[in-house]
Design an enzyme around this catalytic site. Structure first.
Site, mmCIF file in Angstrom:
data_model
loop_
_atom_site.group_PDB
_atom_site.id
_atom_site.type_symbol
_atom_site.label_atom_id
_atom_site.label_comp_id
_atom_site.label_asym_id
_atom_site.label_seq_id
_atom_site.Cartn_x
_atom_site.Cartn_y
_atom_site.Cartn_z
ATOM 1 C CD1 TRP A 102 47.885 45.046 32.509
ATOM 2 C CD2 TRP A 102 49.345 44.153 31.058
ATOM 3 N NE1 TRP A 102 48.919 44.489 33.227
ATOM 4 C CE2 TRP A 102 49.824 43.932 32.362
ATOM 5 C CE3 TRP A 102 50.102 43.681 29.986
ATOM 6 C CZ2 TRP A 102 51.013 43.262 32.625
ATOM 7 C CZ3 TRP A 102 51.293 43.013 30.236
ATOM 8 C CH2 TRP A 102 51.738 42.810 31.540
ATOM 9 C CG ASP A 174 43.985 41.360 28.180
ATOM 10 O OD1 ASP A 174 43.714 40.352 28.852
ATOM 11 O OD2 ASP A 174 45.055 42.000 28.307
ATOM 12 C CE LYS A 198 46.621 38.782 35.389
ATOM 13 N NZ LYS A 198 47.720 39.237 36.218
HETATM 14 N N1 PMP Z 1 46.775 41.528 30.169
HETATM 15 C C1 PMP Z 1 46.471 41.823 31.440
HETATM 16 C C2 PMP Z 1 45.215 42.574 31.733
HETATM 17 C C3 PMP Z 1 47.341 41.432 32.462
HETATM 18 O O1 PMP Z 1 47.058 41.727 33.729
HETATM 19 C C4 PMP Z 1 48.523 40.716 32.158
HETATM 20 C C5 PMP Z 1 49.476 40.213 33.214
HETATM 21 N N2 PMP Z 1 49.406 40.754 34.428
HETATM 22 C C6 PMP Z 1 48.783 40.457 30.816
HETATM 23 C C7 PMP Z 1 47.894 40.855 29.846
HETATM 24 C C8 PMP Z 1 50.026 39.706 30.425
HETATM 25 O O2 PMP Z 1 49.802 38.397 30.730
HETATM 26 P P1 PMP Z 1 50.952 37.278 30.629
HETATM 27 O O3 PMP Z 1 51.984 37.610 31.625
HETATM 28 O O4 PMP Z 1 50.167 36.032 30.886
HETATM 29 O O5 PMP Z 1 51.468 37.332 29.218
#
Ligand code: PMP
Length: 362
Positions: A102, A174, A198
């Site tokens: 991520w 994040d 989550k």
């Molecule tokens: N950052 C992290 C740490 C994630 O786990 C995720 C999704 N699993 C995201 C960003 C992306 O999030 P979204 O699908 O809400 O754009």
């Protein structure tokens, strides 16, 4: 119905008490004869829900008064763009720590707006994946901010250190998969963001916590719906917010308070992850490839020594009421996501199953 424990990484399990509460008032919310989904976000009843959710969230994380809380659309990925578009200012670079999937996805998006200084923090220690400590991160002199991801949902890697880079470094983080799982010192951050799906509520809502001196710097090209100042000036209602997700997040915050808040969650999350890592480490049948110093307490990937047993493991675990254990396609194997809503009993059921599966197939 058999008891089901859902180990999905997100959208993830929600507290069953919250679901029951929502179900019970779904068709007749506050005696209005409609559901909360069908009323105006500008009407008194919803405004009260919105304000209470913000207050409870602030209480839970002890957010200082010089921080704004924004309830946005766009998910974590929306903020991969939202952060540079809002806080790059007149600079052209920012430090991006790459600790996993991520963080590196955030780099990719940021490249549309700036030239990142990428700090590759991934190392191998005694054959295990780890992260270089914060004190060894080589920050650049002219960066507008430093971005990192404290919990890599796919890799199962956590950076639990508290940033301590002095007042001149704006830290953007994040927190999508770790927010509310333990107390954090919000004052060490410039921007904290998290997709809701989550530890907060249903998908569709994203929370941003931003220090107020960072407002008013958005690039001209920043879409209004991502502009922190516009959102702030309109109480997160510049466009129609995801009202049901906001309402449900509010119920989750109340549930968290009843449980004893994030300090209580911290304790249970430690117990849950200790239990699961303990079973993995005490066996040659299961393996986790992350060094103890950087193991995630929220997302625990594990491999079976014999990957030919993966399909059977998934089939039998599902039949036993243990759902969504398949690992992410880039890692393979298994992954158990054990956010706040997963009770200790769920992790106990998983570890009992794992021990029994090993006894029968090991
Ligand atoms: N950052 C992290 C740490 C994630 O786990 C995720 C999704 N699993 C995201 C960003 C992306 O999030 P979204 O699908 O809400 O754009």
């Amino acid at each position: 119905m058999t008891q089901v424990y859902n180990f999905s990484s997100g959208p993830a399990m929600l507290p069953v008490d919250v679901l029951r509460h929502a179900q019970q008032e779904l068709c007749d919310w506050q005696g209005l004869g409609t559901s909360v989904m069908e009323v105006s976000h500008r009407g008194k009843p919803f405004i009260q829900v919105a304000e209470e959710a913000e207050k409870d969230f602030r209480d839970l994380l002890q957010i200082p008064s010089n921080y704004k809380v924004l309830f946005c659309h766009g998910g974590g990925r929306g903020q991969f763009a939202g952060v540079p578009l809002n806080i790059l200012g007149d600079k052209s670079t920012a430090d991006y720590v790459d600790g996993g999937y991520w963080a590196s996805s955030a780099v990719k998006e940021a490249k549309k707006y700036l030239t990142p200084n990428v700090i590759d923090a991934k190392v191998t220690v005694d054959g295990k994946r780890a992260i270089i400590p914060m004190r060894d991160w080589q920050l650049s002199d002219n960066a507008a901010y430093l971005h990192y991801c404290p919990n890599e949902t796919i890799d199962g890697i956590a950076i639990d250190e508290t940033p301590d880079f002095g007042p001149d470094v704006v830290v953007a983080a994040d927190f999508s998969s770790t927010i509310l799982s333990r107390p954090i010192d919000v004052s060490r951050y410039g921007v904290i963001y998290a997709g809701a799906q989550k530890n907060i509520g249903p998908a569709g809502l994203t929370l941003v916590v931003v220090r107020e001196d960072l407002l008013g710097k958005a690039s001209k090209a920043c879409p209004s719906i991502l502009d922190y100042s516009v959102l702030n000036e309109n109480d997160s209602m510049f466009n129609t917010p995801p009202t049901f997700a906001w309402y449900l997040a509010g119920l989750v915050f109340k549930w968290l308070k009843e449980q004893g808040g994030v300090a209580a969650m911290d304790k249970v999350n430690q117990q849950k992850s200790d239990l699961l890592y303990g079973v993995i480490d005490n066996s040659d049948f299961y393996r986790n490839d992350v060094a103890a110093s950087n193991r995630s307490r929220m997302n625990i990937p594990f491999q079976l020594a014999d990957s030919k047993l993966d399909a059977l493991f998934l089939e039998e675990s599902f039949a036993a009421g243990l759902h969504a254990l398949k690992g992410h396609r880039v890692v393979g194997g298994m992954r158990a996501s054990i956010y706040n809503a997963m009770p200790l009993a769920g992790v106990q059921a998983l570890t009992d199953f794992m021990v029994d599966f090993e006894r029968r197939h090991g």
